[in-house]
Design a protein around this motif. Structure first.
Motif, PDB file in Angstrom:
ATOM      1  N   GLY A  83       0.794  -1.211   0.000  1.00 14.07           N
ATOM      2  CA  GLY A  83       0.000   0.000   0.000  1.00 14.07           C
ATOM      3  C   GLY A  83       0.832   1.269   0.000  1.00 14.07           C
ATOM      4  O   GLY A  83       0.279   2.369   0.058  1.00 14.07           O
ATOM      5  N   ASP A  84       2.148   1.130  -0.068  1.00 13.88           N
ATOM      6  CA  ASP A  84       3.003   2.312  -0.139  1.00 13.88           C
ATOM      7  C   ASP A  84       2.885   2.937  -1.528  1.00 13.88           C
ATOM      8  O   ASP A  84       2.809   2.237  -2.529  1.00 13.88           O
ATOM      9  CB  ASP A  84       4.466   1.948   0.119  1.00 13.88           C
ATOM     10  N   VAL A  85       2.886   4.254  -1.571  1.00  9.02           N
ATOM     11  CA  VAL A  85       2.771   4.986  -2.821  1.00  9.02           C
ATOM     12  C   VAL A  85       4.151   5.524  -3.191  1.00  9.02           C
ATOM     13  O   VAL A  85       4.790   6.214  -2.403  1.00  9.02           O
ATOM     14  CB  VAL A  85       1.762   6.149  -2.699  1.00  9.02           C
ATOM     15  N   TYR A  86       4.610   5.185  -4.383  1.00  7.91           N
ATOM     16  CA  TYR A  86       5.889   5.656  -4.896  1.00  7.91           C
ATOM     17  C   TYR A  86       5.645   6.549  -6.099  1.00  7.91           C
ATOM     18  O   TYR A  86       4.741   6.300  -6.900  1.00  7.91           O
ATOM     19  CB  TYR A  86       6.782   4.473  -5.302  1.00  7.91           C
ATOM     20  N   VAL A  87       6.467   7.594  -6.227  1.00 10.61           N
ATOM     21  CA  VAL A  87       6.362   8.508  -7.359  1.00 10.61           C
ATOM     22  C   VAL A  87       7.715   8.614  -8.050  1.00 10.61           C
ATOM     23  O   VAL A  87       8.754   8.477  -7.420  1.00 10.61           O
ATOM     24  CB  VAL A  87       5.876   9.906  -6.913  1.00 10.61           C
ATOM     25  N   HIS A  88       7.677   8.853  -9.343  1.00  3.07           N
ATOM     26  CA  HIS A  88       8.873   9.123 -10.125  1.00  3.07           C
ATOM     27  C   HIS A  88       8.898  10.627 -10.381  1.00  3.07           C
ATOM     28  O   HIS A  88       7.919  11.197 -10.867  1.00  3.07           O
ATOM     29  CB  HIS A  88       8.847   8.355 -11.449  1.00  3.07           C
ATOM     30  N   LEU A  89      10.019  11.264 -10.057  1.00  2.00           N
ATOM     31  CA  LEU A  89      10.142  12.710 -10.131  1.00  2.00           C
ATOM     32  C   LEU A  89      11.168  13.125 -11.170  1.00  2.00           C
ATOM     33  O   LEU A  89      12.213  12.486 -11.307  1.00  2.00           O
ATOM     34  CB  LEU A  89      10.567  13.273  -8.768  1.00  2.00           C
ATOM     35  N   VAL A  90      10.863  14.203 -11.883  1.00  2.00           N
ATOM     36  CA  VAL A  90      11.829  14.872 -12.755  1.00  2.00           C
ATOM     37  C   VAL A  90      11.810  16.345 -12.390  1.00  2.00           C
ATOM     38  O   VAL A  90      10.824  16.853 -11.842  1.00  2.00           O
ATOM     39  CB  VAL A  90      11.503  14.685 -14.252  1.00  2.00           C
ATOM     40  N   ARG A  91      12.907  17.040 -12.666  1.00  2.00           N
ATOM     41  CA  ARG A  91      12.971  18.460 -12.334  1.00  2.00           C
ATOM     42  C   ARG A  91      12.047  19.258 -13.236  1.00  2.00           C
ATOM     43  O   ARG A  91      11.865  18.946 -14.410  1.00  2.00           O
ATOM     44  CB  ARG A  91      14.399  18.973 -12.449  1.00  2.00           C
ATOM     45  N   LYS A  92      11.468  20.299 -12.677  1.00  2.00           N
ATOM     46  CA  LYS A  92      10.503  21.114 -13.405  1.00  2.00           C
ATOM     47  C   LYS A  92      11.163  21.865 -14.559  1.00  2.00           C
ATOM     48  O   LYS A  92      10.564  22.019 -15.622  1.00  2.00           O
ATOM     49  CB  LYS A  92       9.848  22.101 -12.442  1.00  2.00           C
ATOM     50  N   ASN A  93      12.401  22.308 -14.389  1.00  2.00           N
ATOM     51  CA  ASN A  93      13.074  23.075 -15.428  1.00  2.00           C
ATOM     52  C   ASN A  93      13.709  22.183 -16.501  1.00  2.00           C
ATOM     53  O   ASN A  93      14.317  22.692 -17.434  1.00  2.00           O
ATOM     54  CB  ASN A  93      14.130  24.004 -14.832  1.00  2.00           C
TER      55      ASN A  93
END
Length: 122
Positions: A83-93
């Motif tokens: 039930g853990d939620v993982y996200v993939h992040l990239v920089r906004k710029n």
């Protein structure tokens, strides 16, 4: 008298229940903007950046101070069996983290609770 006590108890429980709702841990969506905050410890625990020696071997700047205050966009949301939620992040710029890493993975709920990530209020 009993009716008044029950009404007061019901009113107090509803008021306390409404105050305990935490909207900061709502479900993440693709496109949400998060801010990477400064940590007190050595490194990040719930944002899975590589070790500093790996970053330097890839030719990046091996210092966690570089990513503090960066805005990151959620590109992908995953949930595991627990039930853990993982996200993939990239920089906004559009630049890379540390100059060499395009995207990173983070445990969304734990990183918000620990203060490593925060939601950008718009």
């Amino acid at each position: 008298m009993k009716k008044i006590c029950y009404c007061l108890f019901l009113l107090a429980s509803i008021t306390l229940a409404n105050n305990n709702i935490d909207l900061s841990n709502s479900d993440p969506q693709v496109g949400d903007v998060l801010i990477i905050n400064k940590t007190n410890a050595n490194g990040y625990k719930h944002i899975f950046f590589p070790n500093l020696n790996i970053i330097s071997k890839r030719g990046g700047l091996a210092n966690y101070n570089i990513v503090e205050g960066n805005h990151a966009i959620i590109k992908k949301v995953e949930t595991n069996k627990i039930g853990d939620v993982y996200v993939h992040l990239v920089r906004k710029n559009g630049k890379k983290f540390f100059g060499c890493i395009k995207k990173v993975r983070a445990n969304y709920t734990k990183s918000l609770e620990s203060g490593e990530l925060s939601i950008l209020k718009t």
